[in-house]
Every structure is written in structure tokens, then in C-alpha cells.
Design an enzyme around this catalytic site. Structure first.
Site, PDB file in Angstrom:
ATOM      1  CD  GLN A  90      -2.993  -1.203   2.165  1.00 58.23           C
ATOM      2  OE1 GLN A  90      -2.917  -0.447   3.124  1.00 58.23           O
ATOM      3  NE2 GLN A  90      -3.963  -2.100   2.039  1.00 58.23           N
ATOM      4  CG  ASP A 129      -4.046  -9.614   3.501  1.00 57.41           C
ATOM      5  OD1 ASP A 129      -3.640  -8.947   4.471  1.00 57.41           O
ATOM      6  OD2 ASP A 129      -4.324  -9.103   2.397  1.00 57.41           O
ATOM      7  NE  ARG A 178      -6.683  -9.264   9.651  1.00 59.96           N
ATOM      8  CZ  ARG A 178      -6.660  -8.998   8.351  1.00 59.96           C
ATOM      9  NH1 ARG A 178      -5.582  -9.251   7.640  1.00 59.96           N
ATOM     10  NH2 ARG A 178      -7.728  -8.493   7.754  1.00 59.96           N
ATOM     11  NE  ARG A 208      -7.745 -10.587   3.824  1.00 60.57           N
ATOM     12  CZ  ARG A 208      -8.359 -10.907   2.689  1.00 60.57           C
ATOM     13  NH1 ARG A 208      -8.976 -12.067   2.571  1.00 60.57           N
ATOM     14  NH2 ARG A 208      -8.365 -10.080   1.661  1.00 60.57           N
TER      15      ARG A 208
HETATM   16  C1  S3P Z   1      -2.811  -4.759  -0.002  1.00 60.78           C
HETATM   17  C2  S3P Z   1      -1.631  -4.807   0.684  1.00 60.78           C
HETATM   18  C3  S3P Z   1      -1.482  -5.391   2.019  1.00 60.78           C
HETATM   19  C4  S3P Z   1      -2.666  -6.264   2.378  1.00 60.78           C
HETATM   20  C5  S3P Z   1      -3.970  -5.636   2.040  1.00 60.78           C
HETATM   21  C6  S3P Z   1      -4.050  -5.345   0.545  1.00 60.78           C
HETATM   22  C7  S3P Z   1      -2.846  -4.123  -1.330  1.00 60.78           C
HETATM   23  O1  S3P Z   1      -1.386  -4.345   2.972  1.00 60.78           O
HETATM   24  O2  S3P Z   1      -2.625  -6.590   3.761  1.00 60.78           O
HETATM   25  O3  S3P Z   1      -5.038  -6.482   2.387  1.00 60.78           O
HETATM   26  O4  S3P Z   1      -3.819  -4.326  -2.081  1.00 60.78           O
HETATM   27  O5  S3P Z   1      -1.888  -3.399  -1.653  1.00 60.78           O
HETATM   28  P1  S3P Z   1       0.029  -3.673   3.310  1.00 60.78           P
HETATM   29  O6  S3P Z   1       0.586  -3.223   2.048  1.00 60.78           O
HETATM   30  O7  S3P Z   1      -0.244  -2.517   4.212  1.00 60.78           O
HETATM   31  O8  S3P Z   1       0.826  -4.751   3.994  1.00 60.78           O
END
Ligand code: S3P
Length: 430
Positions: free
Chosen positions: A171, A317, A348, A390
Site C-alpha cells: 500500500q 493476509d 490480528r 479475514r
Molecule cells: C494490499 C496490501 C497489504 C494487504 C492488504 C491489501 C494491497 O497491505 O494486507 O489487504 O492491495 O496493496 P500492506 O501493504 O499494508 O501490507
């Protein structure tokens, strides 16, 4: 939702489209020139929130619910329109973090927020590098969380930076790559371990210049993106519940069709293999730079494993369901380097350990994960999902092998990523 001990899982299933790729299809499709047609789009609440935000920004998006197809009429990098309302991402961390990167590149100001869970999740991880790029972005309540205000109108254009991210987070990486489309000069992101690379793959597919060398990704600014047709594979994070169910319920044999197996997402398959699981990959294909396969899963005798280091971002996840699997494995499972679990839709680590303890598991929390001694039979209990999709789905699978009833509170939260989850689970056992 009450879950009872159930029959073996038999037959086949196709799980909904990948959540991460669905979000990116809307975002990158909106910034591209011309139509983007997305098939097998995930029509869960998170991705619908992304659609709703881009519609507010003036993008026409057509949803065919029957055929899980979404068509986005992209208007190019500078085609988004200012809007007065606050943008609401609901529960979706991907929407708020990725969109913030895009909004910092616009010549209008925006306000963006989400539900109470989103308003307590850390946003400093994107605020710090976006400010380094020259963005005027603030946490409205000065607590490092949403709502975020982006004052782009008085801000000069962004400048590319090389950001060394302290966390392996797709992200954060994607937020910066998307902001980098609007920057002067290249934008580079180095992460401590490689996180999911769907943004890089999709940007490349749409015509951007993206390079990945080891843990560093770079993007060149102002590409000409062209709308595409995308066929999204099934979400491995959703498939993971059925993989686990088939592995732990005796006499199960299940074919899960067309599952995304991008190596930056498929850590769960490696862990299952280390545990001794019988999973065969068939019919491997590539579409839009993303790999997929059919997974044939048979009930297996599992053994405990040690999981940590660079594999963690590739299965982040799936840790709730891996914890459940470990309860049915012989010996000890240790999960470390997973402190990111504390800042997901719920904490979690705590929520997994509390709920599995309530079901009779031998499990203890650590600072960065958990330790599970497998083999203790589970019994039904009341599970507080904390509205975390989840957690609700992982404990539904645990309930299939527990004595007595398992009552999952707020189970409707599965609609965030898998609206038909309980229906699909029941269908496979009849
Ligand atoms: C995601 C990245 C992950 C994941 C989330 C979706 C994405 O988060 O846990 O469910 O679509 O880029 P982080 O990048 O914060 O680890």
C-alpha cells in the site's frame, strides 16, 4: 452465523476476483486513456468503495453485477474532477492509501476518510514520504490517521524521491508509485522485503515504465496509459480458506479453479507445502502479467513449521487461516516478523490468539507473531470477529473441525472481500 462440524469438501469452486487487482483496475483504468474492461471483478464492499470514490471524481464506471464485469471510462492522468464532498473509503486501507498518492498529484484539494477502523489505522507511513515528495497532506486530527486533507491547489508539482520504506507494504509502495506518475523525475521505493507487485505489473501492462531490481521499484513520470481488457484471477486470499478446509476436513478433495499465484502473493502455497500438504497446481496461465492456476487440494496430515523473514509479506493476509491450519498440524508452528498484523483491519495477533484460545487451542502471542502447539482438539465457542472479514472466514473454517457450535459474531463483515463466502462453503459440503 453458527458453524457446525461438517462433511468433507468435494467438487470444485471458483472464488471471487482478486481484491488488490480489482482496486488497481479501477484506479489505473481511471488514469488511462480510453476504456478499461475488467472481468471477474470483485464486487465486495472494499472495491465498491473504490468505484464510488472514482465516480465522485467524475469517472464513468459501469457495473454489471450479474457478470462481475466493470467498465471504466478512463480520462487520462489529468482527467479527474474536483468534488466538494469528503471521499469515503469505508473499511478499505488499499483505497485510502493508494488514492492519497493519486490525489496528491491533482491540481485540486480533497478530503478522504473511512470507517472507525480506517480512522485508527496508521497513515504516517504514507504522509511522511508524500510530504518528502512535496505534497501538502495532513492528518486532520493530527493523530497520524484519517481523515486526511490534501491541499494540492497551492502546491507546486511533486518531485520524485528515492524512499527507503521501513515497512514492506504494497500500500505504501503503490501510493508512492501512483504519486510518482505526477512527479518531476523518477520515483524509487526500496522495501525491506518485496511486497505484492500488482501495481507494478498493471502499470507496465497499461504502458508505464516501471523497473524492479531486487527490493527497489522505480517509475518514470507522466506515462501515456492506455485502457485495457483485464481478466482478474481468483483471489488467493479467498481461496486460502477453502485450501485450509480441504486440508483439515478428512476425505476432502477440492478443485479451486483459476486462482492467482503471483509469487509475491503465493506464500500460503509454500507454507502448505512445508507443512506436507497435498496441493497440485494445474493449468497454469498468464494474463495481464499475472499468473493463475487451478489448485487440486486433498486432505493431508500436516506438520508444524517456522515462518518468518521475507516470506511474511507474501502471505500477510493469510496468517489468520495459517494459524487455524497450525492447530491441526503435528508439532509446533512459530510465526515471527509479522508485527504488521497489529495494524490490519483489527489487531490480528490479539484477535487470533484470543479466539483460538477460546476454542481450546494451545497458542500464545509474541511481539511479532505467535506460537501454536498443534494437535489439541478444538471445541465450539463464540468468536468475536471484531468486524474483520479475514477473522470471520478463518474461524468459520476452524468451526468445521470443532466439536459443538461455533458462533461467529458480526459474520456479515465477510462482504468486505467475499460476499458469497458462507453460501459457497455450505454448497461444497452438500
Ligand atoms: C494490499 C496490501 C497489504 C494487504 C492488504 C491489501 C494491497 O497491505 O494486507 O489487504 O492491495 O496493496 P500492506 O501493504 O499494508 O501490507
Amino acid at each position: 452465523m453458527i458453524i457446525k462440524k461438517r462433511n468433507p469438501l468435494k467438487g470444485y469452486i471458483t472464488v471471487p476476483g482478486d481484491k488488490s487487482i480489482s482496486h488497481r483496475g479501477v484506479m489505473i483504468g481511471a488514469l488511462a486513456n480510453g476504456k478499461t474492461e475488467v472481468n471477474h471483478f470483485l464486487l465486495g464492499e472494499d472495491c465498491l468503495a473504490t468505484i464510488s470514490c472514482f465516480r465522485r471524481l467524475g469517472i464513468n464506471i459501469d457495473i454489471d453485477f450479474q457478470n462481475e464485469k466493470v467498465v471504466i471510462e478512463g480520462k487520462g492522468l489529468d482527467g479527474l474532477k474536483a468534488q466538494n464532498d469528503i471521499l469515503n473509503v469505508g473499511n478499505s486501507g488499499t483505497t485510502i492509501r493508494l488514492m492519497s498518492g493519486i490525489l496528491c498529484g491533482q491540481n485540486f484539494s480533497s478530503l478522504i476518510t473511512g470507517d472507525s477502523s480506517i480512522q485508527s489505522r496508521p497513515m504516517k507511513r504514507i504522509l511522511t514520504p508524500l510530504k518528502q515528495m512535496g505534497a501538502d497532506i495532513e492528518s486532520l486530527n493530527h493523530n497520524g490517521c484519517a481523515p486526511l486533507s490534501i491541499n494540492s491547489s497551492k502546491c507546486p508539482s511533486l518531485k520524485g524521491i528515492h524512499y527507503n520504506s521501513p515497512v514492506a507494504s504494497a500500500q505504501v509502495k503503490s501510493c508512492l508509485l501512483l504519486a510518482g506518475l505526477y512527479a518531476e523525475g523518477d520515483t524509487l521505493v526500496t522495501e525491506p522485503a518485496i511486497s505484492r507487485n500488482h501495481t507494478e505489473l498493471m502499470l507496465t501492462n497499461f504502458g508505464a515504465e516501471v523497473k524492479s531490481i531486487d527490493n527497489t521499484v522505480s517509475v518514470k513520470p507522466r506515462p501515456s496509459l492506455t485502457g485495457r481488457k483485464i481478466d482478474i484471477p481468483g483471489d488467493i486470499s479467498s481461496a486460502a480458506y477453502f485450501i485450509a478446509a480441504a486440508l483439515i476436513v478428512p476425505n476432502s478433495e477440492l478443485l479451486i479453479k483459476n486462482v492467482g499465484i503471483n509469487p509475491t502473493r503465493a506464500g500460503i502455497l509454500k507454507v502448505c507445502q512445508m507443512m506436507g500438504a497435498d496441493i497440485k497446481l494445474e493449468n497454469i496461465k498468464e494474463n495481464g502479467n499475472e499468473l493463475s492456476a487451478d489448485l487440486l487440494v486433498r486432505h493431508s496430515n500436516l506438520k508444524g513449521v517456522n515462518i518468518g523473514g521475507s516470506i511474511i509479506p507474501t502471505l500477510i493476509d493469510e496468517i489468520p487461516i495459517i494459524a487455524v491450519l497450525s492447530c491441526f498440524a503435528k508439532g509446533r508452528t512459530v510465526i515471527r516478523d509479522a508485527q504488521e498484523l497489529k495494524v490490519k483491519e483489527s489487531n490480528r495477533i490479539d484477535v487470533i490468539v484470543d479466539n483460538l484460545s477460546r476454542m481450546g487451542a494451545d497458542i500464545e502471542a509474541t511481539d511479532d507473531g505467535m506460537i501454536i502447539n498443534g494437535g489439541k482438539p478444538l471445541h465450539g465457542a463464540t468468536i468475536d470477529s471484531k468486524m474483520d472479514h479475514r477473522i470471520a472466514m478463518a474461524f468459520a473454517i476452524a468451526g468445521l473441525m470443532a466439536d459443538g457450535d461455533t458462533n461467529i459474531l458480526d459474520s456479515e463483515c465477510v462482504a468486505i472481500s467475499y460476499p458469497g463466502f458462507f453460501k459457497d462453503l455450505i454448497n461444497l459440503q452438500n
